[in-house]
Design a protein around this motif. Sequence first.
Motif, PDB file in Angstrom:
ATOM      1  N   ARG A 122       1.023  -1.214   0.007  1.00  0.00           N
ATOM      2  CA  ARG A 122      -0.126  -0.232   0.136  1.00  0.00           C
ATOM      3  C   ARG A 122       0.735   1.220   0.135  1.00  0.00           C
ATOM      4  O   ARG A 122       1.953   1.309   0.559  1.00  0.00           O
ATOM      5  CB  ARG A 122      -0.952  -0.251   1.223  1.00  0.00           C
ATOM      6  N   PHE A 123       0.175   2.268  -0.699  1.00  0.00           N
ATOM      7  CA  PHE A 123       1.198   3.771  -0.885  1.00  0.00           C
ATOM      8  C   PHE A 123      -0.007   4.694  -0.881  1.00  0.00           C
ATOM      9  O   PHE A 123      -0.472   5.160  -1.656  1.00  0.00           O
ATOM     10  CB  PHE A 123       1.728   3.487  -2.159  1.00  0.00           C
ATOM     11  N   PRO A 124      -0.061   5.195   0.536  1.00  0.00           N
ATOM     12  CA  PRO A 124      -0.945   6.156   0.629  1.00  0.00           C
ATOM     13  C   PRO A 124      -0.808   7.473  -0.060  1.00  0.00           C
ATOM     14  O   PRO A 124      -1.580   8.207  -0.337  1.00  0.00           O
ATOM     15  CB  PRO A 124      -0.812   6.365   2.328  1.00  0.00           C
ATOM     16  N   ASP A 125       0.411   7.840  -0.515  1.00  0.00           N
ATOM     17  CA  ASP A 125       0.759   9.109  -1.056  1.00  0.00           C
ATOM     18  C   ASP A 125       1.355   8.860  -2.383  1.00  0.00           C
ATOM     19  O   ASP A 125       1.968   9.711  -2.876  1.00  0.00           O
ATOM     20  CB  ASP A 125       1.634   9.839  -0.305  1.00  0.00           C
ATOM     21  N   GLY A 126       1.020   7.779  -3.009  1.00  0.00           N
ATOM     22  CA  GLY A 126       1.561   7.505  -4.409  1.00  0.00           C
ATOM     23  C   GLY A 126       2.785   6.674  -4.435  1.00  0.00           C
ATOM     24  O   GLY A 126       3.608   6.543  -3.140  1.00  0.00           O
ATOM     25  N   ILE A 127       3.466   6.243  -5.396  1.00  0.00           N
ATOM     26  CA  ILE A 127       4.583   5.317  -5.354  1.00  0.00           C
ATOM     27  C   ILE A 127       5.683   5.863  -4.933  1.00  0.00           C
ATOM     28  O   ILE A 127       6.672   5.214  -4.562  1.00  0.00           O
ATOM     29  CB  ILE A 127       4.560   4.813  -6.870  1.00  0.00           C
ATOM     30  N   ASP A 128       5.733   7.426  -4.943  1.00  0.00           N
ATOM     31  CA  ASP A 128       7.083   7.800  -4.315  1.00  0.00           C
ATOM     32  C   ASP A 128       6.993   8.264  -2.886  1.00  0.00           C
ATOM     33  O   ASP A 128       8.077   8.856  -2.196  1.00  0.00           O
ATOM     34  CB  ASP A 128       7.139   9.399  -5.173  1.00  0.00           C
ATOM     35  N   GLY A 129       5.946   7.881  -2.139  1.00  0.00           N
ATOM     36  CA  GLY A 129       5.815   8.063  -0.734  1.00  0.00           C
ATOM     37  C   GLY A 129       6.149   6.643   0.196  1.00  0.00           C
ATOM     38  O   GLY A 129       6.589   5.776  -0.472  1.00  0.00           O
ATOM     39  N   GLU A 130       5.664   6.854   1.147  1.00  0.00           N
ATOM     40  CA  GLU A 130       5.803   5.585   2.057  1.00  0.00           C
ATOM     41  C   GLU A 130       4.938   4.278   1.809  1.00  0.00           C
ATOM     42  O   GLU A 130       3.865   4.557   1.000  1.00  0.00           O
ATOM     43  CB  GLU A 130       5.156   6.009   3.632  1.00  0.00           C
ATOM     44  N   ARG A 131       5.609   3.276   1.878  1.00  0.00           N
ATOM     45  CA  ARG A 131       4.955   2.145   1.561  1.00  0.00           C
ATOM     46  C   ARG A 131       4.811   1.216   2.806  1.00  0.00           C
ATOM     47  O   ARG A 131       5.679   1.151   3.604  1.00  0.00           O
ATOM     48  CB  ARG A 131       5.622   1.219   0.448  1.00  0.00           C
ATOM     49  N   PHE A 132       3.869   0.229   2.768  1.00  0.00           N
ATOM     50  CA  PHE A 132       3.632  -0.884   4.000  1.00  0.00           C
ATOM     51  C   PHE A 132       2.899  -1.907   3.293  1.00  0.00           C
ATOM     52  O   PHE A 132       1.931  -1.758   2.399  1.00  0.00           O
ATOM     53  CB  PHE A 132       3.010  -0.191   5.097  1.00  0.00           C
ATOM     54  N   TYR A 133       2.932  -2.951   4.012  1.00  0.00           N
ATOM     55  CA  TYR A 133       2.341  -4.208   3.718  1.00  0.00           C
ATOM     56  C   TYR A 133       1.136  -4.463   4.475  1.00  0.00           C
ATOM     57  O   TYR A 133       1.209  -4.599   5.764  1.00  0.00           O
ATOM     58  CB  TYR A 133       2.924  -5.477   3.603  1.00  0.00           C
ATOM     59  N   SER A 134       0.115  -5.104   4.213  1.00  0.00           N
ATOM     60  CA  SER A 134      -1.048  -5.379   4.676  1.00  0.00           C
ATOM     61  C   SER A 134      -1.416  -6.876   4.437  1.00  0.00           C
ATOM     62  O   SER A 134      -1.440  -7.318   3.387  1.00  0.00           O
ATOM     63  CB  SER A 134      -2.345  -4.578   4.486  1.00  0.00           C
ATOM     64  N   LYS A 135      -1.538  -7.612   5.605  1.00  0.00           N
ATOM     65  CA  LYS A 135      -1.835  -9.043   5.404  1.00  0.00           C
ATOM     66  C   LYS A 135      -3.136  -9.487   5.995  1.00  0.00           C
ATOM     67  O   LYS A 135      -3.712 -10.492   5.613  1.00  0.00           O
ATOM     68  CB  LYS A 135      -0.445 -10.028   5.917  1.00  0.00           C
ATOM     69  N   ASN A 136      -3.335  -8.934   7.130  1.00  0.00           N
ATOM     70  CA  ASN A 136      -4.625  -9.402   7.897  1.00  0.00           C
ATOM     71  C   ASN A 136      -5.664  -8.475   7.681  1.00  0.00           C
ATOM     72  O   ASN A 136      -5.579  -7.159   7.392  1.00  0.00           O
ATOM     73  CB  ASN A 136      -4.276  -9.080   9.470  1.00  0.00           C
ATOM     74  N   PRO A 137      -6.913  -9.049   7.722  1.00  0.00           N
ATOM     75  CA  PRO A 137      -8.026  -8.052   7.280  1.00  0.00           C
ATOM     76  C   PRO A 137      -8.260  -6.951   8.180  1.00  0.00           C
ATOM     77  O   PRO A 137      -8.387  -7.248   9.500  1.00  0.00           O
ATOM     78  CB  PRO A 137      -9.265  -9.025   7.482  1.00  0.00           C
TER      79      PRO A 137
END
Length: 341
Positions: free
Chosen positions: A63-78
């Motif tokens: 996931r990229f809340p601010d677009g691909i140039d911003g912070e990224r993180f992974y979600s696995k759990n619902p």
Amino acid sequence: MASERITLTVPGPHGDREVGLSSPRRELWPDSGITKRDLAEYMIAVSGPFLTANGDRPVSLERFPDGIDGERFYSKNPPKGAPDFVEAATVTYNSGRRHPQLVLTEPAATVWAVQMNTVVFHPWASLAADTDRPVELRIDLDPHGATDFDDAAAVAPELRAVLRDAGLEPWVKTSGSRGLHVFCPIEPTHEFLDVRHAVIAVGRELERRLPERVTTAWWKEERGDRVFVDFNQANRDRTMAGAYSPRALPGAPVSTPITWEELEAGVDPASFTVRSIPERIATVGDPWADLASRPGRIDTLLEWWAGDLDAGLGELPFPPDFPKMPGEPPRVQPSRAKKDR
């Protein structure tokens, strides 16, 4: 001031669903002007082949809340508040911990994932019905050093021959970056560690046939300018970008299934993008539509693995976050080990 929000009508197996999309004009790929709404509409357009390849299995969302140039993180759990059409399956991680993981089963769920600012979808090699036994043997041809996509493409036909020698039928897709992914449908008869060993057996045989062009060396300092067979991508909870998943790279490239004939004729992976893939599917169709129809078995590859063990070729290193595994060599960079000695 409240952020802009729209509602998209998403057709699906249970009828139309209304899925909210906040900040639809946010540019996820600023270089291409591709917005969150564009991505949501892309997911609707490709939902059939996307879900055929990636649905009904655990998936991690990048996931990229601010677009691909911003912070990224992974979600696995619902997450809390997820709609009831977003499903989950309980999986066992390498630590032994068990936890629910997201499963996408219909187009509305993929649009919800976009609402959650997902750009890259990382599906497991196993299905939700039996998360411990992969239904695909996956091989990542990863160009290293001075090598690039063309080098991976030149190696891939020999990899195809190796896999066919083992009784498997390989299918190919671009990674969406510099490499290639080759998948073989398999019967779910073995656990992840066995499938990893089968991938190592493939890599070693390919390396024997093309020693100047292919390597299974885990440590980068030993790879040189060769294509790396990334065997650790076959581990439990290790994933590749799924078929038809966008990548978080300039130009909005997509990991795209292609035919072996297309690969031989020459393809430009940068031409497969969020903007171009819907038209490709409409005109060319989905090259992977029948991938799961004729699964093979990894018995021959496991015989190759056993033969390599008898010849003195043992286990290869695991990723650093894995527990120490039986027979694994020291997780020490070769140059560091020499220095310590």
